[in-house]
Enzyme design. Structure first.
Site, mmCIF file in Angstrom:
data_model
loop_
_atom_site.group_PDB
_atom_site.id
_atom_site.type_symbol
_atom_site.label_atom_id
_atom_site.label_comp_id
_atom_site.label_asym_id
_atom_site.label_seq_id
_atom_site.Cartn_x
_atom_site.Cartn_y
_atom_site.Cartn_z
ATOM 1 N N HIS B 105 0.842 -1.203 0.000
ATOM 2 C CA HIS B 105 0.000 0.000 0.000
ATOM 3 C C HIS B 105 0.880 1.258 0.000
ATOM 4 C CE1 HIS B 105 -3.367 -2.457 2.186
ATOM 5 N NE2 HIS B 105 -3.126 -2.901 0.970
ATOM 6 N N TYR B 109 1.354 4.441 -3.193
ATOM 7 C CA TYR B 109 1.220 5.894 -3.228
ATOM 8 C C TYR B 109 2.396 6.512 -3.960
ATOM 9 C CZ TYR B 109 -2.652 5.182 -0.088
ATOM 10 O OH TYR B 109 -3.845 4.762 0.438
ATOM 11 N N GLU B 162 -6.722 0.729 11.087
ATOM 12 C CA GLU B 162 -7.190 0.028 9.878
ATOM 13 C C GLU B 162 -8.580 0.483 9.434
ATOM 14 O OE1 GLU B 162 -5.549 -2.164 8.144
ATOM 15 O OE2 GLU B 162 -4.084 -3.158 9.425
ATOM 16 N N GLU B 196 -7.965 -3.320 3.749
ATOM 17 C CA GLU B 196 -8.106 -2.786 5.112
ATOM 18 C C GLU B 196 -9.327 -3.373 5.818
ATOM 19 O OE1 GLU B 196 -5.455 -1.763 5.675
ATOM 20 O OE2 GLU B 196 -4.707 -0.196 4.352
ATOM 21 N N HIS B 199 -8.242 -6.681 7.161
ATOM 22 C CA HIS B 199 -7.330 -6.472 8.295
ATOM 23 C C HIS B 199 -8.106 -6.079 9.554
ATOM 24 C CE1 HIS B 199 -3.925 -5.289 5.220
ATOM 25 N NE2 HIS B 199 -4.325 -6.537 5.100
HETATM 26 FE FE LIG Z 1 -4.238 -2.669 6.762
HETATM 27 FE FE LIG Z 2 -2.831 -0.484 4.334
#
Ligand SMILES: [Fe+2]
Ligand SMILES: [Fe+2]
Lengths: 145, 323
Positions: B105, B109, B162, B196, B199
């Site tokens: 992740h 970006y 998260e 997310e 998670h």
């Molecule tokens: Fe995460």
């Molecule tokens: Fe993440």
């Protein structure tokens, strides 16, 4: 298993639901306070056989794939033609984070069993969700003759 | 903490002997969701990027830099501390997956930046992130819990990161997407959003399991701490949101998105949502950008009731079905 005597004696059908160990769907059903039967969690356990019309509540599995979105235990229950004949509607849990797949299990069952997708909620549902489903279910059974 | 039995030694992991089925279920879900930023044609957004004003570009880069910081924390501190607290070798393995995906992740970006932005603008944003008080405050509020010796509060902090803290940032690409801008970038962010959710769900599940073993007094204490931390993070998120979005006039709707996601974070921990539906009514176009079928007309109880909704044709060839 919650068995509500009042609901049982009326013409209303019941709730059949599946919930994994995380128990989100179980918690939602408990909040509804309607007569409900839980499908066995263990994949080896014999599945349920229902005797009255019911609304099915199920979580959605996976992250967007159609394959595997409906929990195996629910598929096994619906593979029984007798059970399948008595389903009247489906409610699905999910998470909008899964995008298009939000509540996908509900859409799949709706299509396969030709019953309406009644509602979707996230995680164990908010109080608003519970109130809406309780009212919706009540009216739904009234309309069924 | 005496109530937790951490793994004290390492044995070869046997995935055919599970203490908790959920570990395998989540492992399978995470591995089947695996992706890399190269899969998304970000360069198709270059033209769209050039339609943004300088102010909008700066906002977007700052928002993504803030998200990068959270993913970096989760990858290098969050997941490793959760690993220390793992109760089963399979749980530990799930956290290694989470740790790696957080790196993906964070890496993503930078892929967006290198595709769309000038080096100078990006350097400016990273400098901004190091100096921005509200961004630093949220990072500190989480890191403080991660450094503490309380496995339950570590999980609480982790679920808040998260399932709550990312959303002041996720709002913006959903907003651009709803205006048909940066749509490929939004596709990439949706992959992150999907991860997310898993998670937050899994860490929340492990939290609930551990909490169930605590005494009622301890349960109450942890619950109080959790709501307290949420409110502290929330106050800071409101300030962070205003500092970023006031100038584009979006702060009020972003706050609704914060409320909506704070509720979901609490639910992942097994706690009741806090914000009433009167303040979680996020703009429907944002919800549609998040989940195209999220609008209410897709189901029978919320719609007018006149339409009999049958699921739209989806190819359902799952081997298990026998009809
Ligand atoms: Fe995460
Ligand atoms: Fe993440």
């Amino acid at each position: 298993m919650l068995v509500d005597a009042a609901a049982e004696s009326s013409s209303a059908g019941s709730i059949v639901y599946f919930s994994t160990k995380s128990g989100n769907t179980h918690r939602f059903v408990q909040k509804l306070g309607l007569a409900a039967q839980r499908l066995p969690i263990g994949r080896e356990e014999p599945t349920l056989r229902v005797t009255t019309p019911y609304i099915l509540i199920t979580p959605t599995y996976g992250g967007g794939e159609v394959k595997g979105a409906v929990p195996g235990q629910v598929i096994r229950f619906l593979n029984d033609e007798h059970n399948r004949r008595l389903i009247r509607g489906v409610i699905a849990a999910g998470n909008t984070n899964f995008g298009d797949a939000y509540g996908l299990a509900g859409r799949i069952i709706s299509e396969k069993c030709h019953v309406p997708l009644l509602y979707r909620f996230e995680l164990f549902g908010t109080d608003d969700d519970v109130a809406r489903v309780r009212k919706g279910v009540e009216e739904f059974w009234k309309r069924q003759t | 903490m005496t109530t937790m039995q951490r793994l004290s030694r390492v044995n070869a992991i046997n995935w055919n002997r599970l203490q908790d089925d959920k570990d395998l279920e989540v492992w399978n879900r995470l591995t089947s969701n695996f992706w890399l930023p190269e899969k998304v044609p970000l360069s198709n957004d270059i033209q769209s990027w050039n339609t943004l004003t300088q102010q909008e570009k700066q906002l977007t880069i700052r928002v993504f830099t803030g998200l990068t910081l959270l993913d970096t924390i989760q990858s290098s501190v969050g997941a490793p501390v959760l690993m220390e607290d793992a109760r089963t070798p399979h749980e530990e393995a799930v956290y290694t997956n989470i740790a790696f995906m957080e790196s993906v992740h964070a890496r993503s970006y930078s892929s967006i930046f290198s595709t769309l932005c000038t080096t100078r603008d990006v350097d400016d944003a990273f400098r901004w992130s190091e100096e921005n008080p509200t961004l630093q405050a949220k990072s500190e509020l989480i890191l403080e819990r991660y450094r503490s010796d309380d496995p339950l509060m570590r999980k609480v902090a982790s679920v808040f990161l998260e399932s709550f803290l990312f959303y002041s940032g996720f709002y913006l690409p959903m907003y651009w997407s709803s205006h048909a801008k940066l749509t490929n970038t939004a596709d990439l962010i949706r992959l992150i959003i999907r991860d997310e959710a898993v998670h937050g769900y899994y860490i929340g599940y492990k939290f609930q399991q551990a909490l169930a073993e605590a005494t009622p007094e301890r349960q109450q204490e942890v619950k109080d701490y959790a709501y307290e931390l949420l409110l502290e993070l929330y106050d800071n998120e409101v300030r962070y949101t205003e500092s970023l979005y006031d100038e584009v006039g979006l702060s009020e709707d972003v706050k609704k998105f914060l409320h909506y996601n704070a509720n979901k974070a609490l639910m992942n921990l097994g706690f009741e949502p806090l914000f009433p539906s009167s303040v979680t009514d996020v703009d429907p176009t944002i919800m549609a950008a998040l989940s195209p079928s999220a609008d209410e007309n897709h189901d029978f109880f919320s719609g007018s009731g006149s339409s009999y909704v049958i699921g739209k044709a989806v190819a359902t060839e799952d081997d298990d079905w026998s009809f």
